[in-house]
Design a protein around this motif. Structure first.
Motif, short mmCIF file in Angstrom:
data_model
loop_
_atom_site.label_atom_id
_atom_site.label_comp_id
_atom_site.label_asym_id
_atom_site.label_seq_id
_atom_site.Cartn_x
_atom_site.Cartn_y
_atom_site.Cartn_z
N GLU A 13 -11.09 2.11 2.46
CA GLU A 13 -10.47 3.28 3.08
C GLU A 13 -9.01 3.03 3.47
O GLU A 13 -8.34 3.92 4.00
CB GLU A 13 -11.27 3.69 4.33
CG GLU A 13 -12.69 4.14 3.99
CD GLU A 13 -13.44 4.60 5.23
OE1 GLU A 13 -12.86 4.50 6.34
OE2 GLU A 13 -14.59 5.06 5.11
N VAL A 14 -8.53 1.83 3.20
CA VAL A 14 -7.15 1.48 3.55
C VAL A 14 -6.24 1.76 2.35
O VAL A 14 -6.31 1.09 1.33
CB VAL A 14 -7.02 0.01 3.96
CG1 VAL A 14 -5.56 -0.32 4.29
CG2 VAL A 14 -7.92 -0.30 5.14
N GLU A 15 -5.39 2.76 2.47
CA GLU A 15 -4.47 3.12 1.40
C GLU A 15 -3.14 2.42 1.62
O GLU A 15 -2.49 2.59 2.65
CB GLU A 15 -4.26 4.64 1.38
CG GLU A 15 -3.47 5.13 0.18
CD GLU A 15 -3.39 6.64 0.15
OE1 GLU A 15 -2.60 7.18 0.95
OE2 GLU A 15 -4.13 7.26 -0.63
N LEU A 16 -2.73 1.60 0.66
CA LEU A 16 -1.48 0.86 0.79
C LEU A 16 -0.27 1.71 0.42
O LEU A 16 0.75 1.68 1.11
CB LEU A 16 -1.52 -0.40 -0.08
CG LEU A 16 -2.53 -1.47 0.33
CD1 LEU A 16 -2.51 -2.64 -0.64
CD2 LEU A 16 -2.24 -1.95 1.75
N PHE A 17 -0.37 2.42 -0.70
CA PHE A 17 0.72 3.30 -1.12
C PHE A 17 0.16 4.31 -2.12
O PHE A 17 -0.92 4.12 -2.69
CB PHE A 17 1.89 2.52 -1.74
CG PHE A 17 1.48 1.47 -2.74
CD1 PHE A 17 1.20 1.80 -4.05
CD2 PHE A 17 1.41 0.14 -2.36
CE1 PHE A 17 0.82 0.84 -4.97
CE2 PHE A 17 1.04 -0.84 -3.27
CZ PHE A 17 0.74 -0.49 -4.58
N GLN A 18 0.89 5.41 -2.28
CA GLN A 18 0.48 6.44 -3.22
C GLN A 18 1.71 7.12 -3.81
O GLN A 18 2.80 7.11 -3.23
CB GLN A 18 -0.42 7.48 -2.55
CG GLN A 18 0.25 8.24 -1.42
CD GLN A 18 -0.64 9.31 -0.83
OE1 GLN A 18 -1.57 9.78 -1.48
NE2 GLN A 18 -0.34 9.70 0.41
N ASN A 19 1.53 7.70 -5.00
CA ASN A 19 2.60 8.45 -5.68
C ASN A 19 3.92 7.68 -5.76
O ASN A 19 5.00 8.24 -5.58
CB ASN A 19 2.83 9.79 -4.98
CG ASN A 19 1.59 10.67 -5.00
OD1 ASN A 19 0.85 10.69 -6.00
ND2 ASN A 19 1.34 11.38 -3.92
N LEU A 20 3.82 6.38 -6.04
CA LEU A 20 5.00 5.53 -6.13
C LEU A 20 5.55 5.59 -7.55
O LEU A 20 4.84 5.28 -8.51
CB LEU A 20 4.62 4.10 -5.76
CG LEU A 20 5.74 3.09 -5.56
CD1 LEU A 20 6.62 3.50 -4.41
CD2 LEU A 20 5.14 1.71 -5.29
N SER A 21 6.81 5.98 -7.70
CA SER A 21 7.43 6.10 -9.02
C SER A 21 8.85 5.53 -9.01
O SER A 21 9.62 5.80 -8.09
CB SER A 21 7.50 7.57 -9.48
OG SER A 21 6.21 8.14 -9.61
#
Length: 207
Positions: A13-21
């Protein structure tokens, strides 16, 4: 030579990063900053194909690494990327020169003269025939830099490459790494907590 598209990753459930471009081109430098646990090492492992992608994509020279077999991925990683870590990971039974030549043996491109030139560039030509145990920590890390650049990679990924060194050696290793990479046209991504060393460079902050 590197494209990162909508990359996301987490553990449970631990999100490190998202939508990284972002993209990387020849001789470009980018620094990844963030507190411990923010995902700096995880991101480098994803970019190197050492960790399976969850969401988004990573492309080397326009080709997605998603779905590539481990064998194909390992071969392309060997030829396209160079890896440097906080610990040098030199082979204890090999000399300084032999350690630098290891990627050449793996890629069937052994060139002792190039290995000696790299040794000279990092200021350790007179250490060519010494084992790692006879070298200082800073010298070992300089050998690791030369080894990572032996195959003239398109992309250099460095994870806290100066984290175990004192300030003087850290600055020397940092300067040598960037100078060599620039001369080879290699793009560089460095994860570090040492903001003093990376002042003025393009950065990506996590966490």
């Amino acid at each position: 030579m590197l494209e990162v598209l909508q990359l996301g990753f987490g553990y449970g459930e631990v999100e490190l990063f998202q939508n990284l471009s972002f993209t990387m081109h020849e001789s470009e430098i980018r620094v990844i900053l963030g507190p411990s646990g923010s995902g700096k090492t995880t991101l480098l492992h994803l970019l190197a194909g050492l960790l399976a992608l969850q969401s988004g994509d990573v492309r080397w020279q326009g080709e997605s690494i998603r779905g590539l077999s481990e064998e194909v991925l390992a071969q392309r990683r060997l030829l396209l990327t160079g890896l440097i870590f906080q610990h040098h990971y030199l082979q204890a039974e090999l000399t300084a020169l032999e350690n630098i030549l290891v990627p050449g043996y793996l890629a069937d491109k052994v060139d002792p003269d190039w290995g000696l030139e790299l040794l000279n560039r990092v200021g350790l030509l007179d250490r060519a025939h010494l084992l790692p145990k006879a070298l200082s920590g800073g010298e070992r890390q300089r050998i690791a830099v030369a080894r990572a650049l032996y195959n003239r990679p398109k992309l250099l990924l460095a994870d806290e490459p100066t984290g175990s060194l004192d300030r003087r050696n850290a600055e020397k290793v940092w300067g040598l790494m960037l100078s060599l990479a620039q001369d080879l046209g290699t793009a560089v991504i460095v994860a570090t907590h040492d903001e003093h060393l990376v002042q003025g460079l393009p950065e990506l902050r996590l966490g």
